[in-house]
Design an enzyme around this catalytic site. Structure first.
Site, short mmCIF file in Angstrom:
data_model
loop_
_atom_site.label_atom_id
_atom_site.label_comp_id
_atom_site.label_asym_id
_atom_site.label_seq_id
_atom_site.Cartn_x
_atom_site.Cartn_y
_atom_site.Cartn_z
N ARG A 79 -50.77 -6.96 106.99
CA ARG A 79 -50.45 -5.90 106.04
C ARG A 79 -50.21 -6.46 104.64
O ARG A 79 -49.76 -7.61 104.49
CB ARG A 79 -49.24 -5.07 106.50
CG ARG A 79 -47.88 -5.72 106.52
CD ARG A 79 -47.50 -6.45 107.80
NE ARG A 79 -47.80 -5.79 109.05
CZ ARG A 79 -47.00 -4.92 109.64
NH1 ARG A 79 -45.85 -4.62 109.12
NH2 ARG A 79 -47.36 -4.39 110.78
N ASP A 110 -44.76 -4.76 103.85
CA ASP A 110 -43.97 -4.09 104.89
C ASP A 110 -42.52 -4.13 104.43
O ASP A 110 -42.02 -5.18 104.03
CB ASP A 110 -44.12 -4.86 106.21
CG ASP A 110 -43.41 -4.18 107.37
OD1 ASP A 110 -43.33 -2.94 107.39
OD2 ASP A 110 -42.95 -4.90 108.27
N ASP A 159 -38.75 -3.15 105.87
CA ASP A 159 -37.96 -2.72 107.02
C ASP A 159 -36.50 -2.64 106.63
O ASP A 159 -35.97 -3.55 105.98
CB ASP A 159 -38.08 -3.74 108.17
CG ASP A 159 -39.43 -3.70 108.86
OD1 ASP A 159 -40.04 -2.62 108.90
OD2 ASP A 159 -39.87 -4.75 109.36
N ARG A 184 -50.33 -0.15 101.28
CA ARG A 184 -50.19 -0.43 102.72
C ARG A 184 -51.07 0.52 103.52
O ARG A 184 -51.02 1.73 103.35
CB ARG A 184 -48.72 -0.23 103.13
CG ARG A 184 -48.47 -0.14 104.63
CD ARG A 184 -48.27 -1.50 105.24
NE ARG A 184 -48.14 -1.44 106.69
CZ ARG A 184 -46.99 -1.46 107.35
NH1 ARG A 184 -45.86 -1.52 106.68
NH2 ARG A 184 -46.97 -1.42 108.67
N1 LIG Z 1 -35.08 0.12 110.63
C1 LIG Z 1 -36.29 0.60 110.37
N2 LIG Z 1 -36.92 0.28 109.19
C2 LIG Z 1 -38.15 0.75 108.92
N3 LIG Z 1 -38.87 1.57 109.73
C3 LIG Z 1 -38.29 1.92 110.90
C4 LIG Z 1 -36.99 1.45 111.27
N4 LIG Z 1 -36.66 1.99 112.48
C5 LIG Z 1 -37.69 2.74 112.86
N5 LIG Z 1 -38.68 2.72 111.93
C6 LIG Z 1 -39.94 3.45 112.06
O1 LIG Z 1 -41.01 2.54 112.08
C7 LIG Z 1 -42.07 3.08 111.30
C8 LIG Z 1 -42.81 1.98 110.59
O2 LIG Z 1 -43.41 1.19 111.50
P1 LIG Z 1 -44.38 0.04 110.98
O3 LIG Z 1 -45.78 0.53 111.02
O4 LIG Z 1 -43.90 -0.50 109.64
O5 LIG Z 1 -44.09 -1.00 112.12
P2 LIG Z 1 -44.40 -2.51 112.12
O6 LIG Z 1 -43.99 -3.06 110.78
O7 LIG Z 1 -45.83 -2.76 112.56
O8 LIG Z 1 -43.45 -3.08 113.24
P3 LIG Z 1 -41.91 -3.38 113.15
O9 LIG Z 1 -41.21 -2.08 112.86
O10 LIG Z 1 -41.60 -3.96 114.50
O11 LIG Z 1 -41.68 -4.38 112.04
C9 LIG Z 1 -41.43 3.95 110.24
O12 LIG Z 1 -42.29 5.03 109.90
C10 LIG Z 1 -40.15 4.39 110.88
O13 LIG Z 1 -40.23 5.73 111.38
N1 LIG Z 2 -43.82 -14.00 110.19
C1 LIG Z 2 -43.89 -12.67 110.30
N2 LIG Z 2 -44.38 -12.12 111.41
C2 LIG Z 2 -44.45 -10.76 111.52
C3 LIG Z 2 -44.01 -9.94 110.46
C4 LIG Z 2 -43.50 -10.55 109.29
O1 LIG Z 2 -43.09 -9.88 108.30
N3 LIG Z 2 -43.45 -11.92 109.25
N4 LIG Z 2 -44.05 -8.59 110.59
C5 LIG Z 2 -44.47 -8.04 111.71
C6 LIG Z 2 -44.42 -6.57 111.88
O2 LIG Z 2 -43.50 -5.99 111.11
C7 LIG Z 2 -45.00 -8.80 112.84
N5 LIG Z 2 -44.92 -10.22 112.66
#
Ligand SMILES: Nc1ncnc2c1ncn2[C@@H]1O[C@H](COP(=O)(O)OP(=O)(O)OP(=O)(O)O)[C@@H](O)[C@H]1O
Ligand SMILES: Nc1nc2c(c(=O)[nH]1)N=C(CO)CN2
Length: 156
Positions: free
Chosen positions: A92, A95, A97, A83
């Site tokens: 990416r 990812d 979450d 990543r």
């Molecule tokens: N529930 C969570 N799960 C994962 N990361 C989290 C969460 N809450 C906050 N974060 C923070 O978000 C950061 C990761 O952000 P990342 O770059 O993956 O965001 P993104 O995938 O672009 O957007 P999103 O978080 O909206 O999906 C982590 O380093 C962490 O500190």
């Molecule tokens: N369909 C889809 N859209 C996204 C996704 C994802 O996993 N699936 N992740 C994002 C940022 O975490 C932003 N947008």
């Protein structure tokens, strides 16, 4: 109801293999069991729409590991699978979450439930496959999903 639900997404490279590799890496973590896997879904990009179609899935995890440790383990799996962070909501290879945990967390580093969980059909569709009754911010997961207009665009 599991201890954690983790969302997986990929829209670069061999998306299916990357999600499978991420699940293998999660299963290797000591002190943790993956108790359920959702189907794999093909989902239109949400938020930033000019990027490739995603594959998404959700896993249910049983563990006593604390949320901060889970976050660092998820970040380590992302790093291992190549990543690179370029832009918020951008394309990416993988990812991870943390979507939900038995207790809510609100720190600078970590928000649980995930801040966008209730707005994302690409997360709620696989999550509801595993746990439609999951309580999230005063409603069930399935109730949040029924409020989203784009749920039918999420394909198995
Ligand atoms: N529930 C969570 N799960 C994962 N990361 C989290 C969460 N809450 C906050 N974060 C923070 O978000 C950061 C990761 O952000 P990342 O770059 O993956 O965001 P993104 O995938 O672009 O957007 P999103 O978080 O909206 O999906 C982590 O380093 C962490 O500190
Ligand atoms: N369909 C889809 N859209 C996204 C996704 C994802 O996993 N699936 N992740 C994002 C940022 O975490 C932003 N947008």
């Amino acid at each position: 109801m599991a201890d954690y639900y983790i969302g997986l997404g990929a829209n670069l490279g061999d998306r299916e293999s990357l999600l499978a590799a991420a699940i293998r890496e999660i299963r290797k973590i000591p002190g943790l069991t993956v108790s359920a896997l959702s189907s794999l879904y093909e989902t239109p990009p949400w938020g930033k729409t000019d990027q490739p179609v995603f594959y998404n899935a959700v896993v249910a995890v049983e563990t006593q590991l604390p949320p901060e440790r889970m976050l660092h383990l998820c970040l380590a799996v992302e790093a291992k699978l190549g990543r690179v962070r370029r832009e918020k909501w951008g394309a990416r290879t993988i990812d991870l979450d943390i979507l939900w945990h038995r207790r809510d967390v609100h720190t600078a580093e970590l928000q649980i439930p995930h801040p966008y969980l209730t707005e994302r059909a690409f997360v709620l569709v696989p999550l509801c496959e595993l746990s439609p009754q999951l309580p999230i911010k005063g409603k069930r997961a399935s109730e949040w999903l029924s409020l989203l207009p784009d749920a039918e665009k999420i394909k198995k």
